[in-house]
Design an enzyme around this catalytic site. Structure first.
Site, short mmCIF file in Angstrom:
data_model
loop_
_atom_site.label_atom_id
_atom_site.label_comp_id
_atom_site.label_asym_id
_atom_site.label_seq_id
_atom_site.Cartn_x
_atom_site.Cartn_y
_atom_site.Cartn_z
N LYS A 171 -5.51 -12.48 -11.00
CA LYS A 171 -5.15 -13.85 -11.32
C LYS A 171 -3.41 -13.91 -11.42
CE LYS A 171 -4.10 -16.73 -14.55
NZ LYS A 171 -2.91 -17.45 -14.02
N GLU A 247 1.78 -5.35 -20.78
CA GLU A 247 3.31 -5.18 -20.41
C GLU A 247 3.59 -6.61 -20.59
OE1 GLU A 247 4.66 -2.36 -19.83
OE2 GLU A 247 2.82 -1.24 -19.52
N CYS A 283 11.66 -9.05 -17.34
CA CYS A 283 11.51 -8.55 -18.54
C CYS A 283 12.27 -7.58 -19.22
CB CYS A 283 9.93 -7.97 -18.50
SG CYS A 283 9.97 -6.82 -17.03
N GLU A 382 13.48 -13.38 -27.11
CA GLU A 382 13.71 -13.31 -25.67
C GLU A 382 13.97 -14.62 -25.11
OE1 GLU A 382 9.86 -12.68 -23.00
OE2 GLU A 382 11.18 -11.13 -21.95
#
Ligand code: NAD
Length: 480
Positions: A171, A247, A283, A382
């Site tokens: 996906k 992750e 990331c 973040e």
């Protein structure tokens, strides 16, 4: 400062996905979004294909040959793939051409070549027993992808999952489904049997949830935000305890010891890449610079000067280094945290934006922040944008404490000429990847993954990936 409203709208519709160019607001494609029923049907078809053995039952080298053909076809279509990711995600085309696409080809090829080098084991028995421990594919597996590295993340999952003999349901993120769909077309052209790789473009809460809750899916690999990772783990526990690998996000430090200044332009270039690659929507972005106080003024001056020189513009232009953020919601999220930091006394250093940017893109200028108050969001959350904080330290122990002062543990970079100090810092920093005197995640041979709230650590790339997509079986034979 940038364009804060209107423009890029992917308007939630339960049945459709709107693919919109983040730089221009132009509608590129409208696709049907996979429903929970579509996911269930695809999972059942994949189960039948797996059990029929048309892929899982092939000699591993035959599977490898198909994947090697896929890698060659990706090379043939490299420009098409680069354009798809650049248009869907707003990534500079130069970055897609030099990084994402060659990296994806390399991943498929490397896992194809590695597939027949993964052996089982033999238990240390007495002479009357034979204990065979084999590695077997899980069966039907799934992967859920983010939008920031659409093709590269797909390749990290497709390569090992298929090489190991599984049937994969993939996906892509809502915003960036087209490179995964093209990859599936190329896989069919390479000879992959139908039903082995099924791409399911769809909304996270619908198609993503259906995958996470499916009782047919035996393993799920997720790359995305920590909040969604938490949700997926709960869904796995509430369904069939599928194996989950996560992750997720990061807030990675770049630690500059006093002698780092000796690296000159190489240091500044490495810092810029760490901070602003993919507009900081990365990331492993090195979004927190921790610099020894003795070199802080010089580093800040050179770093902010270099950030101001970045070429911001249309991602389709080959000289562009920074395009827009993925959408205006991302712009507002980043702007809000930066403004809160400013209100709390932080200093914001930015050259702003050029005047001639495409009107509807959510462009945010490269931004360097000093004097952010301890514990503020800009230092701990973040942001996923081109925003970097700079803080100073005086001792190595303090640098390690500051490096570890977030809930994340994905990556870090350390700059020093002192190898002992580099080792001490690398050992002391809680992160899955620490690069020394460069900004790097290592190549395809090295494990990748985060610690703490960044994930389960080291499950992607390298032969570790086969552990994620296979399970062990013990066969115990009495030989008398
Ligand atoms: P996201 O978590 O919003 O979405 C990721 C994927 O999850 C998308 O495909 C989305 O449709 C799906 N999803 C959303 N809700 C879901 C649900 N309830 N159940 C199942 N699936 C669902 O993340 P994003 O905005 O696409 O990507 C940015 C994030 O990804 C950042 O936090 C970034 O750090 C992280 N990321 C991590 C890595 C890594 O390797 N550690 C790599 C790239 C990006």
């Amino acid at each position: 400062m940038g364009t804060g409203g209107g423009g890029v709208s992917r308007q939630e519709s339960p049945s459709m996905l709107r693919v919109v160019n983040p730089a221009t607001g132009e509608l590129i494609a409208t696709l049907p979004a996979a429903t929970a029923d579509d996911v269930a049907k695809a999972a059942e078809q994949a189960r039948q294909v797996f059990e029929a053995g048309v892929w899982s039952g092939l000699p591993v080298r035959e599977r490898a040959a198909v994947l090697l053909r896929l890698a060659a076809l990706m090379e043939r279509d490299a420009e098409i793939l680069a354009r798809l990711d650049s248009e869907d995600a707003g990534k500079p085309i130069a970055e897609c051409r030099a990084g994402d696409v060659p990296g994806a080809v390399e991943a498929i090829r490397w896992f194809a070549e590695a597939a027949d080098k993964v052996f089982g084991r033999l238990a240390p028995t007495g002479r009357d027993d034979l204990g065979l421990i084999s590695r077997e594919p899980v069966g039907v597996v799934a992967a859920i992808l983010p939008w920031n590295y659409p093709l590269a993340m797909a390749a990290w999952k497709v390569g090992p999952a298929l090489a190991a003999g599984n049937c994969l349901l993939l996906k892509p993120a809502e915003a960036t489904p087209r490179s995964a769909l093209h990859l599936a077309d190329l896989a069919a052209e390479a000879g992959l049997p139908e039903g082995v790789l099924t791409v399911l473009p769809g909304h996270g809460p619908v198609a993503g949830t259906a995958l996470a809750r499916s009782s047919v899916v035996g393993a799920l690999s997720f790359t995305g935000s920590t909040a969604v990772g938490r949700r997926i783990l709960k869904d796995a526990a509430d369904s069939n305890f599928k194996r989950v690998s996560l992750e997720m996000g990061g807030k990675s430090p770049q630690v500059l010891m006093a002698d780092a200044i000796a690296y000159g332009d190489e240091l500044i270039d490495g810092m810029i890449e760490a901070a602003f690659l993919t507009m900081g929507q990365n990331c492993t972005a090195g979004s927190r610079v921790l610099v020894h106080e003795s070199i802080a003024d010089e580093v800040l001056a050179r770093f902010t000067a270099a950030a101001k020189k970045l070429v911001i513009g249309d991602p389709a232009h080959p000289r562009t280094q920074m395009g827009p953020l993925i959408d205006h919601a991302a712009f507002s999220r980043v702007a809000k945290v930066v403004e809160a930091a400013r209100a709390d006394g932080a200093r914001i250093h930015t050259a702003g934006l050029p005047d001639d940017l495409p009107a509807l893109g959510a462009y945010y200028p490269p931004t360097v922040i000093t004097q952010a108050p301890e514990g503020s969001d800009v230092l701990t959350k973040e942001l996923f944008g081109p925003v970097v904080t700079v803080q100073t330290f005086t001792t190595e122990a303090q640098a390690i404490r500051m490096a570890n002062a977030t809930a994340y543990g994905l990556a870090a970079s350390v700059w020093t000429r002192d190898l002992d100090a580099a080792f001490r810092l690398a050992r002391g920093i809680h992160a899955g990847v620490v690069s020394v005197n460069c900004y790097s995640e290592g190549d395809i041979t090295a494990p990748f993954g985060g610690w703490k709230e960044s994930g389960f650590g080291g499950a992607e790339k390298s032969t570790n990936a086969f552990e994620q997509w296979t399970r062990e079986k013990t066969v115990w034979i009495r030989t008398r």
